[in-house]
Design a protein around this motif. Structure first.
Motif, PDB file in Angstrom:
ATOM      1  N   VAL A 284       0.738  -1.245   0.025  1.00  0.00           N
ATOM      2  CA  VAL A 284      -0.172  -0.223   0.044  1.00  0.00           C
ATOM      3  C   VAL A 284       1.035   1.377   0.066  1.00  0.00           C
ATOM      4  O   VAL A 284       0.308   2.337  -0.339  1.00  0.00           O
ATOM      5  CB  VAL A 284      -0.993  -0.116   1.367  1.00  0.00           C
ATOM      6  CG1 VAL A 284      -1.952  -1.202   1.024  1.00  0.00           C
ATOM      7  CG2 VAL A 284      -0.049  -0.274   2.644  1.00  0.00           C
ATOM      8  N   LEU A 289      -0.609   3.026  -7.028  1.00  0.00           N
ATOM      9  CA  LEU A 289      -1.138   1.595  -6.693  1.00  0.00           C
ATOM     10  C   LEU A 289      -2.415   0.983  -7.263  1.00  0.00           C
ATOM     11  O   LEU A 289      -2.412   0.026  -7.574  1.00  0.00           O
ATOM     12  CB  LEU A 289      -1.594   1.868  -4.960  1.00  0.00           C
ATOM     13  CG  LEU A 289      -1.837   0.608  -4.340  1.00  0.00           C
ATOM     14  CD1 LEU A 289      -0.921  -0.393  -4.401  1.00  0.00           C
ATOM     15  CD2 LEU A 289      -2.100   0.947  -2.782  1.00  0.00           C
ATOM     16  N   VAL A 290      -3.314   2.018  -7.691  1.00  0.00           N
ATOM     17  CA  VAL A 290      -4.576   1.658  -8.631  1.00  0.00           C
ATOM     18  C   VAL A 290      -4.060   1.015  -9.734  1.00  0.00           C
ATOM     19  O   VAL A 290      -4.715  -0.037 -10.443  1.00  0.00           O
ATOM     20  CB  VAL A 290      -5.367   2.791  -8.254  1.00  0.00           C
ATOM     21  CG1 VAL A 290      -6.645   2.329  -9.514  1.00  0.00           C
ATOM     22  CG2 VAL A 290      -6.060   3.390  -7.149  1.00  0.00           C
ATOM     23  N   ARG A 293      -2.563  -2.489  -9.354  1.00  0.00           N
ATOM     24  CA  ARG A 293      -3.371  -3.233  -8.833  1.00  0.00           C
ATOM     25  C   ARG A 293      -4.397  -3.880 -10.233  1.00  0.00           C
ATOM     26  O   ARG A 293      -4.513  -4.778 -10.472  1.00  0.00           O
ATOM     27  CB  ARG A 293      -4.310  -2.566  -7.730  1.00  0.00           C
ATOM     28  CG  ARG A 293      -3.698  -2.831  -6.536  1.00  0.00           C
ATOM     29  CD  ARG A 293      -4.464  -2.273  -5.493  1.00  0.00           C
ATOM     30  NE  ARG A 293      -3.883  -2.621  -4.258  1.00  0.00           N
ATOM     31  CZ  ARG A 293      -4.250  -2.355  -3.066  1.00  0.00           C
ATOM     32  NH1 ARG A 293      -5.320  -1.276  -2.912  1.00  0.00           N
ATOM     33  NH2 ARG A 293      -3.585  -2.472  -2.022  1.00  0.00           N
ATOM     34  N   SER A 294      -4.899  -2.624 -11.010  1.00  0.00           N
ATOM     35  CA  SER A 294      -5.465  -2.889 -12.218  1.00  0.00           C
ATOM     36  C   SER A 294      -4.775  -3.799 -13.236  1.00  0.00           C
ATOM     37  O   SER A 294      -5.549  -4.758 -13.886  1.00  0.00           O
ATOM     38  CB  SER A 294      -5.904  -1.661 -12.617  1.00  0.00           C
ATOM     39  OG  SER A 294      -6.684  -0.827 -11.728  1.00  0.00           O
ATOM     40  N   TRP A 332      -8.909  -5.404  -0.637  1.00  0.00           N
ATOM     41  CA  TRP A 332      -8.541  -4.206  -0.850  1.00  0.00           C
ATOM     42  C   TRP A 332      -9.493  -3.127  -0.279  1.00  0.00           C
ATOM     43  O   TRP A 332      -9.504  -1.964  -0.253  1.00  0.00           O
ATOM     44  CB  TRP A 332      -8.519  -3.918  -2.449  1.00  0.00           C
ATOM     45  CG  TRP A 332      -7.416  -4.240  -3.030  1.00  0.00           C
ATOM     46  CD1 TRP A 332      -6.255  -4.777  -2.507  1.00  0.00           C
ATOM     47  CD2 TRP A 332      -7.525  -4.628  -4.634  1.00  0.00           C
ATOM     48  NE1 TRP A 332      -5.264  -5.230  -3.461  1.00  0.00           N
ATOM     49  CE2 TRP A 332      -6.117  -5.513  -4.624  1.00  0.00           C
ATOM     50  CE3 TRP A 332      -8.092  -4.501  -5.300  1.00  0.00           C
ATOM     51  CZ2 TRP A 332      -5.969  -5.899  -5.979  1.00  0.00           C
ATOM     52  CZ3 TRP A 332      -8.089  -5.044  -6.923  1.00  0.00           C
ATOM     53  CH2 TRP A 332      -6.629  -5.798  -6.964  1.00  0.00           C
ATOM     54  N   THR A 334     -12.448  -0.866   0.693  1.00  0.00           N
ATOM     55  CA  THR A 334     -12.937   0.282  -0.048  1.00  0.00           C
ATOM     56  C   THR A 334     -12.221   0.852  -1.283  1.00  0.00           C
ATOM     57  O   THR A 334     -12.762   1.510  -2.069  1.00  0.00           O
ATOM     58  CB  THR A 334     -13.008   1.789   1.004  1.00  0.00           C
ATOM     59  OG1 THR A 334     -11.944   1.956   1.522  1.00  0.00           O
ATOM     60  CG2 THR A 334     -14.088   1.261   2.056  1.00  0.00           C
ATOM     61  N   GLU A 335     -10.975   0.573  -1.281  1.00  0.00           N
ATOM     62  CA  GLU A 335     -10.165   1.024  -2.528  1.00  0.00           C
ATOM     63  C   GLU A 335     -10.453   0.279  -3.537  1.00  0.00           C
ATOM     64  O   GLU A 335      -9.990   0.563  -4.807  1.00  0.00           O
ATOM     65  CB  GLU A 335      -8.530   0.848  -1.985  1.00  0.00           C
ATOM     66  CG  GLU A 335      -8.295   1.821  -0.924  1.00  0.00           C
ATOM     67  CD  GLU A 335      -6.717   1.684  -0.598  1.00  0.00           C
ATOM     68  OE1 GLU A 335      -6.244   0.891  -1.366  1.00  0.00           O
ATOM     69  OE2 GLU A 335      -6.268   2.500   0.059  1.00  0.00           O
ATOM     70  N   LYS A 336     -11.206  -0.948  -3.579  1.00  0.00           N
ATOM     71  CA  LYS A 336     -11.551  -1.579  -4.449  1.00  0.00           C
ATOM     72  C   LYS A 336     -12.271  -0.856  -5.715  1.00  0.00           C
ATOM     73  O   LYS A 336     -12.193  -1.167  -6.816  1.00  0.00           O
ATOM     74  CB  LYS A 336     -12.228  -2.911  -4.291  1.00  0.00           C
ATOM     75  CG  LYS A 336     -12.695  -3.916  -5.254  1.00  0.00           C
ATOM     76  CD  LYS A 336     -13.855  -4.812  -4.803  1.00  0.00           C
ATOM     77  CE  LYS A 336     -15.034  -4.423  -4.217  1.00  0.00           C
ATOM     78  NZ  LYS A 336     -16.246  -5.471  -4.022  1.00  0.00           N
ATOM     79  N   ARG A 338     -12.028   2.042  -6.994  1.00  0.00           N
ATOM     80  CA  ARG A 338     -11.060   2.601  -8.056  1.00  0.00           C
ATOM     81  C   ARG A 338     -10.531   1.877  -8.896  1.00  0.00           C
ATOM     82  O   ARG A 338     -10.280   2.071 -10.154  1.00  0.00           O
ATOM     83  CB  ARG A 338      -9.958   3.484  -7.126  1.00  0.00           C
ATOM     84  CG  ARG A 338     -10.235   4.340  -6.195  1.00  0.00           C
ATOM     85  CD  ARG A 338      -9.190   5.272  -5.618  1.00  0.00           C
ATOM     86  NE  ARG A 338      -8.349   5.920  -6.336  1.00  0.00           N
ATOM     87  CZ  ARG A 338      -7.185   6.218  -5.847  1.00  0.00           C
ATOM     88  NH1 ARG A 338      -6.904   6.142  -4.640  1.00  0.00           N
ATOM     89  NH2 ARG A 338      -6.523   6.844  -6.717  1.00  0.00           N
ATOM     90  N   VAL A 339     -10.327   0.596  -8.491  1.00  0.00           N
ATOM     91  CA  VAL A 339      -9.672  -0.280  -9.396  1.00  0.00           C
ATOM     92  C   VAL A 339     -11.008  -0.872 -10.432  1.00  0.00           C
ATOM     93  O   VAL A 339     -10.746  -1.067 -11.607  1.00  0.00           O
ATOM     94  CB  VAL A 339      -9.301  -1.670  -8.867  1.00  0.00           C
ATOM     95  CG1 VAL A 339      -8.720  -2.699  -9.668  1.00  0.00           C
ATOM     96  CG2 VAL A 339      -8.015  -1.451  -7.693  1.00  0.00           C
TER      97      VAL A 339
END
Length: 494
Positions: A284, A289-290, A293-294, A332, A334-336, A338-339
């Motif tokens: 993280v 990061l986004v 991960r994507s 992930w 809540t950050e999911k 954005r991906v």
């Protein structure tokens, strides 16, 4: 006394105004002013010309008429335009038609107009690869969109919805095609499993749009159908490959059955391992990061779909993709979201390609008259049995009558799997140079094409019409009133 203090420069003034004179006529800033709309259009044209020049210098004939890159580009542009045009069609008291219908029709026209077909050529290997990439993207998007809380509540119902309708439709189609079309039993089951798969390319985007607007979210209906859809496809593909192996005697019956079980188990294990891996890598504290991960989600999804085929277990790739995306998103938090947005951009690119290529699989010259009539009858009987049995599968699951009817109706679209495997049996029969098997394979392909043409647009339209009317939406937390369904927004968002 005159004020000798210098006035501040106006930030909107051009350099010529600050110098106290106009630009000369030949000055480039007068010829192409920065705010001229023609300048933006000219820039886009210039960028397109340069891009074409670069691609042509590398690939040469591939980007000229008759080449694969040229065909893919024309297909993509026509599919996008067709989707936009169809979405603008308005009938009284009905929402706009789903764009995928226009994409299908454009692909169909490009394939069946003789002069156009010669120029817009796409090799079958390129077409299959692009369809598989699109399938990987939509399955990754489905995995990220799963609601773990709702999934825990509906796990028993999910298994029933995934397995029951697929198996009952496959068996019904096998019986009907044996007596109505004269197919041998094993070929009847090949056709049955081809038709038994629901289309994630139709169901998943529709469910995501309903989920975004809150329809059925309280009872987890979009999550149920997205999760069950992937398992339904795995079961159908596994049954298809097993029956195909029996028809061509590529191995013993017990080995074919064992391979089907191994595909499911292997896909689950690989998905769990990869899902936990990308939960923690990258860490993280890293930049961008986004995007990282994507890239990992999309890259591993495409690798799973193609790699499973190379390994000889093509049915496990879709399940692996679904599991790894779901577990990654679970870690992930809540950050999911954005991906999911980035993966949605990828789907926006591959959606026109997928449905355009599916439409391009439909060749009028390969359709036989008597087979069309018998195939439509077989297809409709199988669909009626499937819809009725789906309704039975969701009894005593906590849904009201309207929700049960919606789930049953939403479980009939067919497109992706039928386009991917519909011609496999015919291709294998041609390699064996067996005339009788080629006839059976052509019958399977014909009915698969009819299933795509009839159920994909009708299914998407049914989901769009029935979803906002049959599913409940959470109450407005301020006024306590339920928000009225916005059908136009639903279809224009597809």
């Amino acid at each position: 006394m005159e004020d000798t203090q210098q006035k501040p420069a106006n930030p909107e003034q051009s350099p010529a105004d600050l110098l106290g004179h106009q630009c000369p006529p030949y000055h480039i800033c007068c010829m192409f002013p920065s705010k001229n709309p023609h300048n933006s259009l000219s820039s886009l044209v210039l960028l397109a010309v340069v891009l074409f020049g670069v691609v042509w210098s590398i690939t040469e004939d591939e980007c000229l008429p008759g080449g694969n890159l040229f065909g893919i580009t024309i297909l993509f542009i026509c599919a996008v335009v067709g989707g936009k045009l169809v979405s603008l069609i308005h009938l009284p008291k009905l929402p706009p038609f789903p764009p995928l219908l226009g994409m299908l029709l454009m692909g169909f026209l490009l394939r069946n107009i003789p002069v156009v077909t010669d120029g817009v050529y796409i090799d079958f290997r390129w077409s299959a690869s692009l369809r598989n990439i699109a399938l990987a993207v939509i399955l990754a998007r489905a995995g990220l969109g799963l609601d773990p809380t709702a999934l825990r509540k509906l796990k028993v119902v999910c298994i029933r919805v995934a397995a029951g309708p697929c198996l009952i439709e496959a068996c019904t189609t096998a019986v009907i095609s044996h007596f109505l079309m004269g197919l041998p039993w094993v070929w009847g089951f090949i056709l049955g499993f081809v038709l038994g798969a629901v289309s994630p390319a139709v169901v998943v985007p529709s469910m995501l749009l309903l989920q975004k607007d809150g329809y059925g979210v309280e009872k987890g209906i979009p999550t149920l159908l997205m999760a069950a859809g992937s398992f339904d496809d795995i079961l159908a593909i596994t049954g298809f490959t097993t029956c195909l192996g029996m028809a061509f005697s590529t191995g013993s019956t017990w080995y074919s059955l064992l391979r089907g079980v191994l595909e499911v188990a292997g896909g689950m294990v690989a998905g769990i391992l990869l899902g936990f891996l990308i939960q923690y890598f990258p860490s993280v504290d890293q930049k961008h990061l986004v995007m990282k991960r994507s890239f990992l989600v999309l890259g591993l999804s495409v690798f799973a779909v193609f790699g499973s085929g190379v390994a000889g277990f093509p049915g496990s790739g879709g399940l692996c993709t679904l599991v790894l995306a779901f577990l990654a998103g679970l870690g992930w938090g809540t950050e999911k979201a954005r991906v999911e947005e980035v993966v949605g951009w990828a789907w926006d690119v591959f959606q026109p390609l997928l449905f355009g290529l599916i439409g391009a699989e439909i060749r009028v010259s390969e359709l036989e008259g008597h087979t069309v009539g018998l195939g439509i009858a077989t297809l409709l009987i199988g669909l009626l049995v499937r819809v009725g049995f789906t309704f039975v599968c969701v009894l005593f699951a906590g849904f009201n009558m309207k929700e049960k009817v919606f789930i049953a109706l939403a479980w009939m679209p067919k497109a992706t799997v039928q386009a991917a495997i519909g011609s496999t049996a015919l291709d294998m029969a041609r390699t064996k140079d067996n005339t009788e098997m080629q006839e059976y394979g052509m019958n399977v392909l014909t009915v698969a094409v009819l299933a795509i043409l009839l159920t994909a647009p009708v299914g998407a339209l049914t989901i769009g019409l029935c979803g906002p009317r049959l599913l409940q939406k959470p109450e407005n937390p301020i006024s306590g009133e339920r928000v009225k369904p916005n059908l136009s927004a639903f279809f224009l968002g597809m």
